[in-house]
Design a protein around this motif. Structure first.
Motif, PDB file in Angstrom:
ATOM      1  N   MET A   1       0.821  -1.206   0.000  1.00 23.47           N
ATOM      2  CA  MET A   1       0.000   0.000   0.000  1.00 23.47           C
ATOM      3  C   MET A   1       0.859   1.261   0.000  1.00 23.47           C
ATOM      4  N   GLN A   2       2.156   1.133   0.233  1.00 24.16           N
ATOM      5  CA  GLN A   2       3.035   2.292   0.367  1.00 24.16           C
ATOM      6  C   GLN A   2       3.266   2.992  -0.964  1.00 24.16           C
ATOM      7  N   ASP A   3       3.263   4.348  -0.954  1.00 22.69           N
ATOM      8  CA  ASP A   3       3.613   5.140  -2.119  1.00 22.69           C
ATOM      9  C   ASP A   3       5.124   5.308  -2.133  1.00 22.69           C
ATOM     10  N   ILE A   4       5.821   4.524  -2.981  1.00 16.36           N
ATOM     11  CA  ILE A   4       7.270   4.546  -2.922  1.00 16.36           C
ATOM     12  C   ILE A   4       7.850   5.851  -3.438  1.00 16.36           C
ATOM     13  N   VAL A   5       7.050   6.659  -4.144  1.00 19.96           N
ATOM     14  CA  VAL A   5       7.573   7.902  -4.713  1.00 19.96           C
ATOM     15  C   VAL A   5       7.219   9.123  -3.871  1.00 19.96           C
ATOM     16  N   VAL A   6       6.510   8.925  -2.769  1.00 16.31           N
ATOM     17  CA  VAL A   6       6.075  10.083  -1.992  1.00 16.31           C
ATOM     18  C   VAL A   6       7.286  10.784  -1.383  1.00 16.31           C
ATOM     19  N   ASP A   7       7.280  12.100  -1.441  1.00 19.33           N
ATOM     20  CA  ASP A   7       8.326  12.936  -0.853  1.00 19.33           C
ATOM     21  C   ASP A   7       7.684  13.721   0.280  1.00 19.33           C
ATOM     22  N   PRO A   8       7.912  13.329   1.536  1.00 17.67           N
ATOM     23  CA  PRO A   8       7.211  13.996   2.638  1.00 17.67           C
ATOM     24  C   PRO A   8       7.581  15.463   2.774  1.00 17.67           C
ATOM     25  N   VAL A   9       8.817  15.835   2.425  1.00 23.97           N
ATOM     26  CA  VAL A   9       9.223  17.235   2.538  1.00 23.97           C
ATOM     27  C   VAL A   9       8.455  18.095   1.539  1.00 23.97           C
ATOM     28  N   ALA A  10       8.453  17.679   0.279  1.00 20.74           N
ATOM     29  CA  ALA A  10       7.752  18.448  -0.749  1.00 20.74           C
ATOM     30  C   ALA A  10       6.249  18.456  -0.494  1.00 20.74           C
ATOM     31  N   HIS A  11       5.700  17.293  -0.148  1.00 25.75           N
ATOM     32  CA  HIS A  11       4.258  17.226   0.085  1.00 25.75           C
ATOM     33  C   HIS A  11       3.855  18.106   1.261  1.00 25.75           C
ATOM     34  N   ASN A  12       4.562  17.987   2.373  1.00 28.04           N
ATOM     35  CA  ASN A  12       4.166  18.745   3.562  1.00 28.04           C
ATOM     36  C   ASN A  12       4.480  20.226   3.444  1.00 28.04           C
ATOM     37  N   ARG A  13       5.450  20.581   2.618  1.00 34.61           N
ATOM     38  CA  ARG A  13       5.686  22.008   2.358  1.00 34.61           C
ATOM     39  C   ARG A  13       4.463  22.626   1.699  1.00 34.61           C
ATOM     40  N   ALA A  14       3.958  21.968   0.655  1.00 36.76           N
ATOM     41  CA  ALA A  14       2.762  22.471  -0.033  1.00 36.76           C
ATOM     42  C   ALA A  14       1.544  22.408   0.884  1.00 36.76           C
ATOM     43  N   ALA A  15       1.446  21.328   1.680  1.00 37.72           N
ATOM     44  CA  ALA A  15       0.288  21.164   2.563  1.00 37.72           C
ATOM     45  C   ALA A  15       0.235  22.264   3.609  1.00 37.72           C
ATOM     46  N   TRP A  16       1.382  22.600   4.214  1.00 34.38           N
ATOM     47  CA  TRP A  16       1.382  23.629   5.243  1.00 34.38           C
ATOM     48  C   TRP A  16       1.255  25.030   4.657  1.00 34.38           C
ATOM     49  N   ASP A  17       1.729  25.224   3.449  1.00 32.49           N
ATOM     50  CA  ASP A  17       1.451  26.501   2.779  1.00 32.49           C
ATOM     51  C   ASP A  17      -0.054  26.696   2.638  1.00 32.49           C
ATOM     52  N   TYR A 199      -2.365   3.908   4.107  1.00 34.50           N
ATOM     53  CA  TYR A 199      -3.348   4.186   3.071  1.00 34.50           C
ATOM     54  C   TYR A 199      -2.675   4.463   1.729  1.00 34.50           C
ATOM     55  N   SER A 200      -3.390   4.149   0.654  1.00 34.80           N
ATOM     56  CA  SER A 200      -2.952   4.564  -0.671  1.00 34.80           C
ATOM     57  C   SER A 200      -3.237   6.053  -0.837  1.00 34.80           C
ATOM     58  N   ALA A 201      -2.680   6.651  -1.885  1.00 36.76           N
ATOM     59  CA  ALA A 201      -2.921   8.075  -2.133  1.00 36.76           C
ATOM     60  C   ALA A 201      -4.411   8.353  -2.299  1.00 36.76           C
ATOM     61  N   GLU A 202      -5.101   7.440  -2.960  1.00 35.30           N
ATOM     62  CA  GLU A 202      -6.542   7.629  -3.166  1.00 35.30           C
ATOM     63  C   GLU A 202      -7.303   7.564  -1.847  1.00 35.30           C
ATOM     64  N   GLU A 203      -6.912   6.623  -0.987  1.00 32.29           N
ATOM     65  CA  GLU A 203      -7.578   6.517   0.314  1.00 32.29           C
ATOM     66  C   GLU A 203      -7.286   7.728   1.181  1.00 32.29           C
ATOM     67  N   ARG A 204      -6.058   8.223   1.140  1.00 32.18           N
ATOM     68  CA  ARG A 204      -5.728   9.421   1.920  1.00 32.18           C
ATOM     69  C   ARG A 204      -6.554  10.613   1.462  1.00 32.18           C
ATOM     70  N   ALA A 205      -6.691  10.735   0.138  1.00 29.21           N
ATOM     71  CA  ALA A 205      -7.465  11.858  -0.395  1.00 29.21           C
ATOM     72  C   ALA A 205      -8.909  11.796   0.076  1.00 29.21           C
ATOM     73  N   THR A 206      -9.462  10.591   0.153  1.00 28.02           N
ATOM     74  CA  THR A 206     -10.846  10.423   0.593  1.00 28.02           C
ATOM     75  C   THR A 206     -10.994  10.705   2.085  1.00 28.02           C
ATOM     76  N   LYS A 207     -10.052  10.209   2.892  1.00 33.97           N
ATOM     77  CA  LYS A 207     -10.174  10.323   4.341  1.00 33.97           C
ATOM     78  C   LYS A 207      -9.777  11.699   4.878  1.00 33.97           C
ATOM     79  N   PHE A 208      -8.672  12.241   4.337  1.00 30.37           N
ATOM     80  CA  PHE A 208      -8.111  13.461   4.908  1.00 30.37           C
ATOM     81  C   PHE A 208      -8.104  14.649   3.947  1.00 30.37           C
ATOM     82  N   GLY A 209      -8.245  14.379   2.652  1.00 30.88           N
ATOM     83  CA  GLY A 209      -8.066  15.399   1.634  1.00 30.88           C
ATOM     84  C   GLY A 209      -6.701  15.235   0.988  1.00 30.88           C
TER      85      GLY A 209
END
Length: 263
Positions: A1-17, A199-209
Motif C-alpha cells: 500500500m506504500q507510495d514509494i515515490v512520496v516525498d514527505p518534505v515536498a508534500h508537507n511544504r505544499a500542505a502547510w502553505d 493508506y494509498s494516495a486515493e484513500e488518503r485523499a478520501t479520508k483526509f483530503g
C-alpha cells in the motif's frame, strides 16, 4: 500500500502553505499586544497543546540568547521570544509559515531571522550555534527522527537546552473517522503508524483530503531514546491533553521533554 515515490518534505511544504491560507490554528500570528507584553516581560509560549511551557525550562533572562525555533513557523513562538530579548532564528519547511513570522517582525519592529528547510538537515547552521532549541509538536511530519536529534545536538552549545513537544503515539491506534465524527475509540491501526504505509494516495485523499499533511507516528524509543542516543541528558518531562481530540478524556495526548547537551 506504500507510495514509494512520496516525498514527505515536498508534500508537507505544499500542505502547510495551504494550511496558512486556510487559517490553521498553528498559523495564526500573535497580536501586536502580545508582542508588547512580551517586551515588558509578560509572555508565554506553547510547546504542547494550548498550555504555556514551564518558564523554568527556559533561561531566566533571554537577552542575547541564541534561540532556534525548529519547525516552528507560524508567527507564534518566534516573535514572542524575540520580543523577550532572544536572538531568534525560525526554521520551518513552509515558506508561508515563515512568512507569518516575517510579517510579525515587520509589523512590530522585531529582529528575527527565518530559514527554510527540512528539520532533519540543519546544515545551514554551524556547530554550537544556539543556546536553546525550541521544537514544538511538529516531528510528526517527518518519517525518521534520529537525524533531528543528531542535528539538534550538533547546533547546540555545551550546556544548551532542547525543548521538544510530541504526540503520544497511542493517538494513532484509533480509527480516524470514528474518533472525529462520533467520539468512538476503535482500535484499527498497528503502531508505528504512517499515512503513507496505512493508506494509498486515493484513500488518503478520501479520508483526509489530497492536500492534507502527511503524518507519521514515532515510538517513545525514537522520541526519548533517540534524544539519549544523540547524547542529550533528559532533565524534564510533561504531558497534556489534546485541545480537540475525543481521546483526551482518557489519556494524555501530548508529551514534552527538556534535555541538556552536557557541558
Amino acid at each position: 500500500m506504500q507510495d514509494i515515490v512520496v516525498d514527505p518534505v515536498a508534500h508537507n511544504r505544499a500542505a502547510w502553505d495551504k494550511c496558512v491560507q486556510e487559517g490553521n490554528e498553528w498559523s495564526r500570528p500573535v497580536s501586536a499586544e502580545d508582542v508588547e507584553r512580551a517586551r515588558m516581560g509578560d509572555w508565554s509560549i506553547v510547546l504542547i497543546g494550548r498550555e504555556p511551557v514551564d518558564r523554568s525550562w527556559l533561561p531566566t533572562d533571554l537577552t542575547g540568547k541564541d534561540v532556534l525555533c525548529l519547525a516552528s513557523g507560524g508567527g507564534q513562538q518566534g516573535p514572542i521570544l524575540a520580543a523577550a530579548g532572544a536572538r531568534v532564528t525560525v526554521f520551518d519547511n513552509s515558506p508561508r509559515q515563515l512568512g507569518q513570522d516575517r510579517m510579525v517582525a515587520a509589523r512590530d519592529g522585531l529582529e528575527l531571522r527565518t530559514v527554510l528547510g527540512d528539520m532533519r538537515d540543519l546544515s545551514a547552521f554551524g556547530d554550537a550555534t544556539f543556546d536553546v532549541v525550541f521544537h514544538p509538536v511538529s516531528n510528526v511530519f517527518v518519517p525518521d527522527l534520529a537525524p533531528v536529534w543528531r542535528e539538534c545536538f550538533r547546533v547546540l552549545r555545551p550546556g544548551g537546552t532542547l525543548l521538544v513537544g510530541f504526540l503520544n503515539p497511542d493517538v494513532y491506534l484509533f480509527d480516524h473517522e470514528a474518533l472525529d465524527e462520533r467520539g468512538e475509540l476503535i482500535v484499527v491501526h498497528k503502531l508505528p503508524y504512517s499515512d503513507v504505509t496505512q493508506y494509498s494516495a486515493e484513500e488518503r485523499a478520501t479520508k483526509f483530503g489530497a492536500d492534507a499533511p502527511l503524518e507519521y507516528s514515532h515510538t517513545l524509543t525514537d522520541q526519548i531514546g533517540g534524544q539519549l542516543a544523540a547524547g542529550f541528558v533528559l532533565t524534564g518531562f510533561a504531558e497534556a491533553p489534546h485541545q480537540s481530540n475525543a481521546s483526551a478524556q482518557y489519556m494524555s495526548n501530548y508529551f514534552a521533554t527538556l534535555a541538556v547537551k552536557p557541558g
